[in-house]
Design an enzyme around this catalytic site. Structure first.
Site, short mmCIF file in Angstrom:
data_model
loop_
_atom_site.label_atom_id
_atom_site.label_comp_id
_atom_site.label_asym_id
_atom_site.label_seq_id
_atom_site.Cartn_x
_atom_site.Cartn_y
_atom_site.Cartn_z
N GLY A 118 0.85 -1.17 0.06
CA GLY A 118 0.21 -0.04 0.33
C GLY A 118 0.93 1.62 0.05
O GLY A 118 2.21 1.30 -0.25
N GLY B 218 -0.24 -4.81 0.62
CA GLY B 218 -0.90 -5.21 -0.24
C GLY B 218 -1.24 -5.81 -1.81
O GLY B 218 -2.26 -6.40 -2.08
N GLU C 194 5.25 -6.05 7.70
CA GLU C 194 5.21 -5.58 8.45
C GLU C 194 5.71 -5.05 9.59
O GLU C 194 5.75 -3.97 10.24
CB GLU C 194 3.40 -5.49 8.46
CG GLU C 194 3.13 -5.66 7.19
CD GLU C 194 3.12 -6.26 6.05
OE1 GLU C 194 2.11 -6.31 4.96
OE2 GLU C 194 3.55 -7.98 6.60
N ASP D 109 -1.79 -8.03 7.68
CA ASP D 109 -2.80 -7.25 6.95
C ASP D 109 -3.34 -8.19 5.96
O ASP D 109 -2.81 -8.89 5.66
CB ASP D 109 -2.89 -6.11 7.11
CG ASP D 109 -2.88 -4.92 6.29
OD1 ASP D 109 -1.80 -5.49 5.48
OD2 ASP D 109 -3.22 -3.69 6.23
#
Length: 357
Positions: free
Chosen positions: A69, A118, A141, A149
């Site tokens: 992301g 992402g 992350e 996520d």
């Protein structure tokens, strides 16, 4: 599609295939909110289009499928910007991840180059995940003070043994063979065969196209490390995992210790808790609901802003975590990652699996 196409996502039909190209090569095709929405629109349109039998997703350029992301936008929110905008981005992104996993037509992800964060979310939930000679897959992350996520904890919790725990806590990356071993991909296609595979996907059923091009992946490394990985990461706490890694006598285990201890202590503990919880939650939607809680909680911590600063903004690679030691992370600090959000809950688990979002 021509080199002059400037949209962040290129969408068009190529024969029997609907083609989606993530088109921010200078940014390693990192996802923006607009890109997430455009992909979702294309999937909605093609589900009802009888001319489209297969969806194919690729990344522009030679370096990356998608590096995650837009964490620069996340850094702005974490340092006083509009947190609501980032939370809304995550809501749409996680809905898209679930949509991809339930998509009724073949969803083929060509995962060449860097596939992180992402990027895993828009590829590894698809029905056909293809890795190549340039693939590097990671959920990094914990290295920026965040928790995996986009369904990452769901995928890593399903990996054989404790391989997913190893990847999550070290924030490490894997090549094609290890991505296949971990269940993050299905097929290997040599890099030089990718253009011909794309041509065939436009003309042939997916199985027939794959049969022409799929081959064995070059050897990976994780299969030979399963013994110490499964033994060490089965421990109940991060501290116990580190003790087992240090006592194992394995050089690669020592490297893992260095990687884990370089990451945010709070994020590492929250990541282990998230993975263990994910194993008992059931379907992807329930895990995405949990990940929305952990992401919103991380956005309110100083470690996320500091991790992005150190890795992406200033690039000094010297984050100053708070607290700086695992022993100083209070249980309440980890518990906050899983606290209910009330009216702000994502609520995917309450929807029917094939419902449109």
């Amino acid at each position: 599609m021509t080199p002059n196409d400037t949209a962040e996502v290129l969408v068009q039909r190529e024969g029997r295939a609907g083609l989606i190209v993530l088109n921010r090569p200078a940014a390693l095709n990192a996802l923006t909110h607009g890109m997430v929405r455009r992909i979702a629109q294309a999937l909605d349109a093609w589900e009802e289009d009888d001319r489209v039998d297969t969806v194919v997703v690729t990344g522009a350029g030679e370096r990356a499928f998608c590096a995650g992301g837009d964490i620069v936008a996340i850094h702005r929110a974490a340092t006083g910007g509009d947190r609501g905008a980032v939370e809304e981005f995550w809501r749409d992104e996680y809905r898209l991840n679930a949509r991809i996993a339930r998509y009724p037509k073949p969803y083929v992800a060509l995962m060449s180059g860097i596939v992180m964060g992402g990027g895993v979310g828009v590829s590894a939930h698809g029905s056909v995940r293809i890795v190549t000679g340039t693939t590097r897959v990671a959920m990094p992350e914990a290295g920026i003070g965040f928790v995996p996520d986009v369904g990452g904890t769901y995928l890593l919790a399903l990996a054989p043994g404790e391989l997913g725990t190893h990847l999550a806590l070290t924030a490490g990356s894997v090549g094609a063979a290890d991505a296949l071993l971990c269940g993050l991909a299905d097929h290997f296609v040599a890099t030089e065969k990718v253009p011909a595979l794309l041509d065939d996907l436009a003309e042939l059923p997916v199985h027939d196209a794959l049969e022409r091009h799929v081959g064995p992946a070059p050897a990976g490394v994780l299969d030979g490390q399963r013994g110490w990985i499964d033994r060490c990461y089965a421990a109940g706490t991060v501290e116990e995992i580190l003790d087992r890694l240090r006592d194992s006598g394995e050089p690669e285990a020592k490297k893992a210790v260095d990687q884990i201890t370089a990451n945010s202590p709070t994020a590492v503990k929250a990541t282990l808790a998230a993975l263990r919880r994910a194993r008992a939650l059931g379907p992807l939607e329930a895990v995405l609901d949990q990940e929305y809680r952990t992401s919103c909680a991380a956005l309110a911590t100083g470690d996320l802003a500091e991790g992005i600063r150190a890795q992406v903004i200033d690039k000094d690679r010297s984050p100053r975590w708070s607290p700086a030691a695992l022993g100083a992370v209070e249980p309440a600090a980890v518990a906050r990652y899983f606290a209910p959000l009330g009216e702000r809950e994502l609520g995917l688990a309450a929807t029917t699996p094939l419902e449109r979002w």
